[in-house]
Design a protein around this motif. Structure first.
Motif, PDB file in Angstrom:
ATOM      1  N   THR A  82      60.653  74.136  28.979  1.00  0.00           N
ATOM      2  CA  THR A  82      59.293  74.450  29.415  1.00  0.00           C
ATOM      3  C   THR A  82      58.302  74.046  28.321  1.00  0.00           C
ATOM      4  O   THR A  82      58.685  73.661  27.221  1.00  0.00           O
ATOM      5  N   ASP A  83      57.017  74.154  28.652  1.00  0.00           N
ATOM      6  CA  ASP A  83      55.977  73.791  27.690  1.00  0.00           C
ATOM      7  C   ASP A  83      56.033  74.673  26.452  1.00  0.00           C
ATOM      8  O   ASP A  83      55.688  74.259  25.357  1.00  0.00           O
ATOM      9  N   GLU A  84      56.475  75.935  26.654  1.00  0.00           N
ATOM     10  CA  GLU A  84      56.537  76.847  25.505  1.00  0.00           C
ATOM     11  C   GLU A  84      57.728  76.555  24.612  1.00  0.00           C
ATOM     12  O   GLU A  84      57.871  77.165  23.549  1.00  0.00           O
ATOM     13  N   GLY A  85      58.650  75.676  25.058  1.00  0.00           N
ATOM     14  CA  GLY A  85      59.812  75.371  24.238  1.00  0.00           C
ATOM     15  C   GLY A  85      61.067  76.087  24.673  1.00  0.00           C
ATOM     16  O   GLY A  85      62.116  75.916  24.064  1.00  0.00           O
ATOM     17  N   ALA A  86      60.961  76.901  25.709  1.00  0.00           N
ATOM     18  CA  ALA A  86      62.148  77.611  26.184  1.00  0.00           C
ATOM     19  C   ALA A  86      62.999  76.681  27.035  1.00  0.00           C
ATOM     20  O   ALA A  86      62.474  75.889  27.815  1.00  0.00           O
ATOM     21  N   VAL A  87      64.317  76.750  26.873  1.00  0.00           N
ATOM     22  CA  VAL A  87      65.237  76.004  27.735  1.00  0.00           C
ATOM     23  C   VAL A  87      65.689  76.965  28.823  1.00  0.00           C
ATOM     24  O   VAL A  87      66.345  77.960  28.544  1.00  0.00           O
ATOM     25  N   ILE A  88      65.264  76.695  30.050  1.00  0.00           N
ATOM     26  CA  ILE A  88      65.554  77.656  31.122  1.00  0.00           C
ATOM     27  C   ILE A  88      66.455  77.029  32.173  1.00  0.00           C
ATOM     28  O   ILE A  88      66.586  75.807  32.270  1.00  0.00           O
ATOM     29  N   TYR A  89      67.062  77.888  32.948  1.00  0.00           N
ATOM     30  CA  TYR A  89      68.099  77.508  33.916  1.00  0.00           C
ATOM     31  C   TYR A  89      67.608  77.798  35.327  1.00  0.00           C
ATOM     32  O   TYR A  89      67.070  78.865  35.600  1.00  0.00           O
ATOM     33  N   PRO A  91      69.083  78.274  38.791  1.00  0.00           N
ATOM     34  CA  PRO A  91      70.373  78.401  39.485  1.00  0.00           C
ATOM     35  C   PRO A  91      70.397  77.703  40.838  1.00  0.00           C
ATOM     36  O   PRO A  91      71.449  77.264  41.297  1.00  0.00           O
ATOM     37  N   GLU A  92      69.227  77.554  41.500  1.00  0.00           N
ATOM     38  CA  GLU A  92      69.245  76.980  42.844  1.00  0.00           C
ATOM     39  C   GLU A  92      69.618  75.502  42.831  1.00  0.00           C
ATOM     40  O   GLU A  92      70.005  74.947  43.851  1.00  0.00           O
ATOM     41  N   LYS A  93      69.514  74.841  41.647  1.00  0.00           N
ATOM     42  CA  LYS A  93      69.870  73.429  41.593  1.00  0.00           C
ATOM     43  C   LYS A  93      71.311  73.214  41.134  1.00  0.00           C
ATOM     44  O   LYS A  93      71.889  72.162  41.377  1.00  0.00           O
ATOM     45  N   CYS A  94      71.858  74.192  40.429  1.00  0.00           N
ATOM     46  CA  CYS A  94      73.142  74.031  39.730  1.00  0.00           C
ATOM     47  C   CYS A  94      74.265  73.689  40.710  1.00  0.00           C
ATOM     48  O   CYS A  94      74.310  74.181  41.835  1.00  0.00           O
ATOM     49  N   ILE A  95      75.171  72.784  40.265  1.00  0.00           N
ATOM     50  CA  ILE A  95      76.351  72.506  41.083  1.00  0.00           C
ATOM     51  C   ILE A  95      77.603  73.075  40.446  1.00  0.00           C
ATOM     52  O   ILE A  95      78.695  72.943  40.984  1.00  0.00           O
ATOM     53  N   GLY A  96      77.478  73.665  39.276  1.00  0.00           N
ATOM     54  CA  GLY A  96      78.630  74.296  38.625  1.00  0.00           C
ATOM     55  C   GLY A  96      79.555  73.340  37.921  1.00  0.00           C
ATOM     56  O   GLY A  96      80.739  73.598  37.822  1.00  0.00           O
ATOM     57  N   CYS A  97      79.020  72.193  37.414  1.00  0.00           N
ATOM     58  CA  CYS A  97      79.901  71.210  36.779  1.00  0.00           C
ATOM     59  C   CYS A  97      80.281  71.606  35.358  1.00  0.00           C
ATOM     60  O   CYS A  97      81.249  71.098  34.827  1.00  0.00           O
ATOM     61  N   ARG A  98      79.481  72.484  34.730  1.00  0.00           N
ATOM     62  CA  ARG A  98      79.757  73.018  33.396  1.00  0.00           C
ATOM     63  C   ARG A  98      79.670  71.951  32.306  1.00  0.00           C
ATOM     64  O   ARG A  98      80.208  72.126  31.217  1.00  0.00           O
ATOM     65  N   TYR A  99      78.991  70.827  32.603  1.00  0.00           N
ATOM     66  CA  TYR A  99      78.820  69.802  31.574  1.00  0.00           C
ATOM     67  C   TYR A  99      77.918  70.314  30.458  1.00  0.00           C
ATOM     68  O   TYR A  99      78.078  69.930  29.301  1.00  0.00           O
ATOM     69  N   CYS A 100      76.983  71.229  30.788  1.00  0.00           N
ATOM     70  CA  CYS A 100      76.116  71.792  29.743  1.00  0.00           C
ATOM     71  C   CYS A 100      76.944  72.562  28.724  1.00  0.00           C
ATOM     72  O   CYS A 100      76.674  72.508  27.522  1.00  0.00           O
ATOM     73  N   MET A 101      77.987  73.280  29.210  1.00  0.00           N
ATOM     74  CA  MET A 101      78.824  74.043  28.293  1.00  0.00           C
ATOM     75  C   MET A 101      79.594  73.097  27.386  1.00  0.00           C
ATOM     76  O   MET A 101      79.805  73.376  26.207  1.00  0.00           O
ATOM     77  N   VAL A 102      80.006  71.946  27.972  1.00  0.00           N
ATOM     78  CA  VAL A 102      80.719  70.964  27.169  1.00  0.00           C
ATOM     79  C   VAL A 102      79.787  70.354  26.126  1.00  0.00           C
ATOM     80  O   VAL A 102      80.167  70.119  24.985  1.00  0.00           O
ATOM     81  N   ALA A 103      78.528  70.131  26.526  1.00  0.00           N
ATOM     82  CA  ALA A 103      77.620  69.381  25.668  1.00  0.00           C
ATOM     83  C   ALA A 103      77.011  70.224  24.553  1.00  0.00           C
ATOM     84  O   ALA A 103      76.737  69.711  23.478  1.00  0.00           O
ATOM     85  N   CYS A 104      76.787  71.519  24.792  1.00  0.00           N
ATOM     86  CA  CYS A 104      76.015  72.320  23.831  1.00  0.00           C
ATOM     87  C   CYS A 104      76.697  72.378  22.463  1.00  0.00           C
ATOM     88  O   CYS A 104      77.856  72.774  22.359  1.00  0.00           O
ATOM     89  N   PRO A 105      75.992  71.982  21.393  1.00  0.00           N
ATOM     90  CA  PRO A 105      76.612  71.998  20.072  1.00  0.00           C
ATOM     91  C   PRO A 105      76.800  73.412  19.515  1.00  0.00           C
ATOM     92  O   PRO A 105      77.507  73.589  18.532  1.00  0.00           O
ATOM     93  N   TYR A 106      76.149  74.393  20.108  1.00  0.00           N
ATOM     94  CA  TYR A 106      76.309  75.763  19.631  1.00  0.00           C
ATOM     95  C   TYR A 106      77.175  76.599  20.569  1.00  0.00           C
ATOM     96  O   TYR A 106      77.392  77.783  20.333  1.00  0.00           O
ATOM     97  N   GLY A 107      77.643  76.016  21.651  1.00  0.00           N
ATOM     98  CA  GLY A 107      78.506  76.763  22.578  1.00  0.00           C
ATOM     99  C   GLY A 107      77.804  77.941  23.209  1.00  0.00           C
ATOM    100  O   GLY A 107      78.383  79.015  23.348  1.00  0.00           O
ATOM    101  N   ILE A 108      76.547  77.767  23.625  1.00  0.00           N
ATOM    102  CA  ILE A 108      75.762  78.900  24.116  1.00  0.00           C
ATOM    103  C   ILE A 108      75.960  79.176  25.617  1.00  0.00           C
ATOM    104  O   ILE A 108      76.233  80.308  25.980  1.00  0.00           O
ATOM    105  N   PRO A 109      75.830  78.179  26.495  1.00  0.00           N
ATOM    106  CA  PRO A 109      75.909  78.532  27.925  1.00  0.00           C
ATOM    107  C   PRO A 109      77.259  79.155  28.265  1.00  0.00           C
ATOM    108  O   PRO A 109      78.295  78.672  27.826  1.00  0.00           O
ATOM    109  N   ARG A 110      77.223  80.227  29.025  1.00  0.00           N
ATOM    110  CA  ARG A 110      78.456  80.903  29.414  1.00  0.00           C
ATOM    111  C   ARG A 110      78.566  80.898  30.920  1.00  0.00           C
ATOM    112  O   ARG A 110      77.552  80.799  31.626  1.00  0.00           O
ATOM    113  N   TYR A 111      79.785  81.042  31.417  1.00  0.00           N
ATOM    114  CA  TYR A 111      79.985  80.931  32.849  1.00  0.00           C
ATOM    115  C   TYR A 111      80.451  82.251  33.424  1.00  0.00           C
ATOM    116  O   TYR A 111      81.137  83.033  32.786  1.00  0.00           O
TER     117      TYR A 111
END
Lengths: 253, 234, 622
Positions: A82-89, A91-111
């Motif tokens: 977002t403009d404020e710098g927040a990374v937001i999710y 859910p209505e678009k998500c397909i559940g591929c979990r590529y974000c979990m693979v990509a995140c260098p800090y291992g933040i997104p959880r399922y």
């Protein structure tokens, strides 16, 4: 750009931020599941306190990278900055591929492995609150001002001011100032915070830029291959025709 | 013992009930499939639909037979079947099992009626065996499985009745319950592969009988060719 | 039973098991059947089905390029098989995606929501487009069976070259973008696998494996249906693959050397063992075997070389997609259910392959009538000695029986405990240890709460205060410990033993003794335990018994302590922090069985630690 600055030396590990986060986002209670990583974060814990010898208490949460790997990885733009710098999710678009979990260098997104209709869960910097001019639930709840909210530039200046004011107390480094292209959640600390990411550090490498050359090579590769194959086709067809003619001539003669 | 019982009520029960349901579905589908193939190939597409339907209904609700031929046998058979179907499905304990395992529950038999039907099933089951043994014609027609099935079917009824209505020491209770559960599971396993499969195939059997007498189209020519009498009138 | 029907029966059995487990995954979520976790979000479904499925489908574009673009018409016979293999490879990948995606019904979203920075976005588009192309390339074959679509069929065959070109172009993108997928994980993927050349490596290895996979398919047909092989053509194809494999090996090893990673391969960790296994299977064994003409012209030699390469390829892609995410701190071992689902998808694909080559004009094994089938010997039922019908019907009987049986076995071995516990590990609560001061560590992880038991008793009013916390006892007991009923750390425990009470189960009570007469016998209609066990709930206890479930240990103690603490925090002006988590949970690691005085000392520091700067200023006056 909004940001959070967490001063490890001030944190007393009271977990008020965790409680406030869970209360504000109405996250269900968390009990140990076999799919958890043992760092306190889970689908129902968007922030957690990590205990280290000392005692040191380090609050782990989404770093809200300036150039987030998860956002560049998501194939359907379910994760956006977002403009404020927040990374937001979204859910209505998500397909559940979990590529974000693979990509995140800090291992933040959880399922949400438990449910048949699962979604990604992560800190959203209380996006709805900060867009109303309020501060996130966690920083508001902190009783010792160990984690504070503000403009990223001001917080960076404040971090450097604290480090120069008490040079022996802190490591001379603002964690998150340059790592993976800079993050909106900054830390100053008296211990090394390298454990927040993986053993192999990405350093200041901007992760979306690792795939960018390959992605920009897509149209040339597509049409290039077409051209190469076209040329090959023309050449082989011609050779075939010439061979046939030769054969016919031999047959004629 | 308790572990054995838990195993019989858990994985073994799931295995056997699934085998029964899926196995019955399989024979049903295969039979319908086969019947359709036979019907497609048949030269003569005329089927006595009404007659087959009437006979099927007469088999499903055999009220008329009670008053016409072999009244005692028919009555025993009907009473045997009523208990056999109602008690396993509507007995309160079984409904509770369904509720705890899949969350569905339905109407239950009052305790008195459940006990009564259990007793009638056992008694008339025994009567049916006696009838089979007693009649020379029936003995001639019977296979081994015909003698084995009725004792196997009434075994869970007997053990179930004892378990619900008598005060037992826990050891005896577990042993009888184990026999109850395992004998029921043996029934489940063999049900789709033996004559008991008539519980789903019965509505079809009249149509299949009617179809069975249809020959494929132009089969008369083929027979004549095989017999080296091509062109001969049939 | 001949070789073909045994093979088909086994495949049907695995497929049936996978169908049951797949249904369990759909109804109960990914956590119920898989060991996928927050540490390894991708596992063997991605690693064995999706990514290799696409790699092994590369034959579709490589072989059609050889035949239609480079005009090597002597391979024309292999065109249909390679297109079928590619089509089924992509179907396999798509099916696995349905199992693997969290929200498979949203799988069409990349068509609508564009995000062109994502490698996965490009891949989704490639899958959609190439599946369409493969469908159009394959569909003329089944169309031969009927004259209804003759026009469409002629059109598709006439413009086949367009489809071939599209296939090659899309495949180029697709095979390489699978490599791009892992470029973004430099910190997780093991350095022996991570390389900035991943897209190139993926593309080249796909080209190499395509013809080899075609050879495996042809060898399978030849083995199952006893058909002769055209050894010269197959070995020529294999040589093409071998040359590409050598190129791949050179690029990979030079890249490893150039980025100074070669030394890692000799450190002897389990990852390096996997690395050597993968390299041997995918590169060394096939290259060496295929380089020897006398070996590559034999059936065994060809089987060994191509089989080894295909397995090595699957291992390579599986390593990339899950196994070698080694830096995540938690090892990933797939569950039996995951493996069966993976194999089941492959089995279904092989069955579909056999179905297609038997029914359609793809190879010379199409049967014109029932009686030509290899299983054509007459069939009789085992029990009844009744003729089971024509071979087609007999096959239908046997395979459907195997399938039904495997479905039932699958249901029997479903992970019921895993499903019911929703991923919660069973943690029996431990007794609190100590005397005047208790160390409460229900889950025995060494982190606990030090509880001043006697201090609390004194503060709450001496001996008469016990009942405020010890709200009920095990029958015939006084002051039962919390763990005796609240038996599990995180899950509610059933404390009522039906079989100890009810007459049918060997007790001495009729149903109506607890369940009110004339009503349905459920937990709700039953009387509470203290209806009979009068001494179970002490007079003056704060809590009444309502149900037969005891809340989890953690919930019970939190419920007991927090309410009172928060109340006291409100009442006592000098202790505003009493309601905070930290008033109990601050000690990092309390060694077990500490002497009382040490624990008291710890407790004092604990309370002091919580006194906060602002609170100090408020309490200074008192």
């Amino acid at each position: 750009m909004k940001a959070i600055l967490t001063d490890i030396t001030k944190c007393i590990g009271c977990s008020e931020c965790v409680v406030a986060c869970k209360a504000y986002h109405e996250l269900q209670e968390d009990i140990p599941r076999h799919w958890h990583r043992n760092d306190g974060l889970s689908a129902y814990n968007w922030t957690a306190i990590i205990h280290k010898e000392g005692p040191h208490y380090i609050r782990k949460q989404c770093r809200h990278c300036l150039e987030p790997a998860c956002v560049s990885a998501c194939p359907v733009a379910a994760l956006v900055t977002t403009d404020e710098g927040a990374v937001i999710y979204k859910p209505e678009k998500c397909i559940g591929c979990r590529y974000c979990m693979v990509a995140c260098p800090y291992g933040i997104p959880r399922y949400d492995w438990e449910h048949a209709v699962p979604y990604i869960q992560k800190c959203n910097l209380c996006h709805d609150r900060i867009s109303q001019g309020k501060q996130p639930a966690c920083t508001e709840a902190c009783p010792t001002q160990a984690t504070i909210f503000g403009e990223r530039d001001e917080l960076l200046a404040e971090a450097h001011r604290r480090i120069t004011a008490e040079p022996g107390k802190y490591i001379d480094h603002v964690f998150g100032e340059f790592e993976v292209g800079g993050t909106s959640v900054l830390y100053i600390s008296d211990i090394d915070l390298g454990f927040l990411t993986y053993p192999v550090k990405s350093g200041d490498k901007v992760l979306p830029k690792t795939t960018a050359p390959a992605m920009s090579a897509v149209p040339p590769a597509f049409f290039g291959m077409g051209a190469v194959m076209g040329g090959l086709y023309w050449f082989c067809k011609r050779r075939e025709r010439l061979q046939n003619e030769k054969k016919n001539e031999e047959a004629d003669s | 013992m308790q572990e054995l019982l838990d195993f019989a009520r858990g994985p073994l029960f799931r295995l056997t009930i699934a085998l029964m349901v899926l196995g019955l579905l399989r024979v049903l589908i295969l039979d319908i499939w086969g019947a359709i193939t036979a019907y497609r190939r048949a030269g003569d597409r005329q089927l006595a639909w009404g007659d087959a339907l009437r006979k099927t209904i007469a088999w499903l609700f055999p009220v008329k037979r009670v008053f016409t031929k072999r009244p005692i046998y028919s009555l025993c058979s009907i009473l045997f079947h009523i208990g056999l179907i109602l008690v396993p499905v509507f007995f309160l304990g079984h409904v509770q099992l369904w509720k705890s395992s899949i969350g569905l529950s339905w109407w239950t038999l009052p305790e008195f009626w459940a006990d009564l039907l259990t007793v009638t099933t056992v008694v008339f089951g025994l009567t049916l065996i006696l009838g089979r043994v007693g009649s020379a014609q029936a003995r001639y027609l019977s296979r081994k499985q015909d003698y084995l099935w009725i004792p196997l079917l009434i075994l869970p009824f007997i053990t179930g009745y004892i378990c619900t209505n008598m005060v037992l020491s826990p050891n005896w209770y577990v042993i009888l319950m184990l026999i109850h559960v395992v004998s029921a599971e043996v029934i489940f396993v063999f049900l789709p592969f033996t004559k008991i499969a008539h519980c789903v195939l019965m509505p079809l059997s009249q149509f299949i009988l009617a179809l069975a007498w249809k020959f494929p189209a132009r089969v008369d020519d083929k027979i004549c060719t095989t017999l080296n009498k091509k062109g001969a009138p049939v | 039973m001949n070789r073909l029907s045994v093979t088909k029966s086994i495949l049907w059995f695995i497929t049936g098991l996978a169908v049951t487990f797949g249904a369990a995954r759909m109804f109960f979520g990914l956590g119920a059947v898989s060991n996928l976790s927050d540490a390894t979000p991708w596992g063997i479904w991605k690693g064995i089905n999706v990514v290799p499925g696409i790699a092994l489908a590369a034959g579709g574009f490589v072989v059609t390029a050889i035949i239609y673009v480079m005009r090597h018409h002597e391979y024309h016979r292999y065109a249909k098989v390679s297109v079928l293999l590619a089509f089924l490879g992509y179907i396999t990948a798509a099916t696995a995606l349905v199992v693997e995606l969290g929200l498979p019904w949203m799988v069409w979203h990349p068509i609508v929501y564009w995000q062109h920075h994502s490698a996965l976005f490009e891949i989704s588009w490639c899958v959609i487009l190439y599946l369409t192309v493969l469908f159009l390339e394959f569909i003329p074959t089944p169309m031969e069976e009927t004259s209804r679509f003759a026009g469409i069929r002629r059109f598709l065959i006439k413009y086949k070259i367009v489809l071939v070109f599209l296939g090659i172009m899309i495949s180029t993108l697709h095979q390489s973008s699978l490599g791009t997928l892992f470029l973004i994980t430099p910190e997780k993927l093991h350095p022996l696998w991570y390389s900035s050349l991943l897209p190139v490596l993926f593309f080249i290895s796909a080209i190499a494996i395509g013809p080899l996979m075609l050879i495996v398919g042809v060898l399978t047909i030849s083995t199952l249906y006893n058909k002769p092989l055209e050894m010269d053509k197959l070995s020529k194809l294999a040589v093409i693959s071998m040359i590409v494999l050598i190129v791949y090996a050179l690029i990979r090893w030079i890249d490893l050397a150039a980025t100074a990673k070669l030394a890692i391969a000799f450190t002897g960790s389990w990852q390096t063992l996997v690395f050597w296994a993968e390299n041997s299977l995918l590169l060394f064994i096939p290259i060496i075997l295929l380089a020897i003409p006398s070996v590559r012209r034999t059936r065994t030699g060809l089987w060994t070389a191509t089989g080894s390469a295909v397995i090595g390829m699957v291992l390579n892609r599986a390593n990339m997609a899950g196994i070698m995410f080694v830096a995540t701190g938690k090892a990933y071992t797939p569950t039996m259910y995951e493996i069966v689902i993976s194999l089941g998808i492959l089995s279904a694909a092989i069955l579909a392959f056999l179905f297609c080559i038997e029914r359609f004009n793809i190879w010379d094994v199409k049967w014109s009538s029932d009686e030509e089938r290899p299983e054509a010997s007459p069939r009789f039922g085992h029990a009844s000695d009744v003729w089971l019908g024509t071979p087609r019907i007999a096959g239908r009987m046997v395979y459907s029986l195997v399938f039904v049986f495997s479905l039932a076995v699958g249901l029997a071995i479903l992970p019921v405990n895993r499903i019911q516990s929703a991923g919660v590990s069973d943690v029996p609560a431990a007794k609190a240890r100590g005397g005047a001061t208790l160390f409460i560590d229900g889950n025995r992880d060494g982190y606990g709460v030090v509880f001043a038991h006697d201090d609390h008793a004194k503060r709450l009013g001496g001996d008469s205060a016990c009942v405020q916390c010890h709200h009920s006892n095990v029958p015939m007991d006084k002051q039962s410990g919390c763990h005796e009923c609240h038996r599990n750390m995180y899950v509610n425990a059933d404390v009522f033993r039906h079989d100890w009470h009810a007459a049918p189960a060997g007790g001495n009570l009729t149903c109506n003794a607890c369940h009110q007469a004339d009503r349905q016998r459920t937990a709700e209609t039953a009387v509470a335990c203290d209806h009979c066990h009068k001494d179970m709930v002490p007079t003056g206890a704060t809590i009444t018994l309502e149900q037969y479930l005891a809340p989890s240990y953690a919930n019970a103690l939190h419920g007991m302590c927090i309410a009172c603490h928060q109340e006291q925090a409100r009442v006592l002006a000098e202790k505003p922090d009493l309601g905070r988590c930290a008033s109990c949970h601050t000690l990092d690691d309390v060694p077990m069985y500490l002497p009382d005085d040490v624990i008291t000392a710890y407790r004092d520091t604990m309370y002091n630690h919580v006194v906060l700067p602002q609170s100090n200023s408020q309490t200074d006056g008192n």
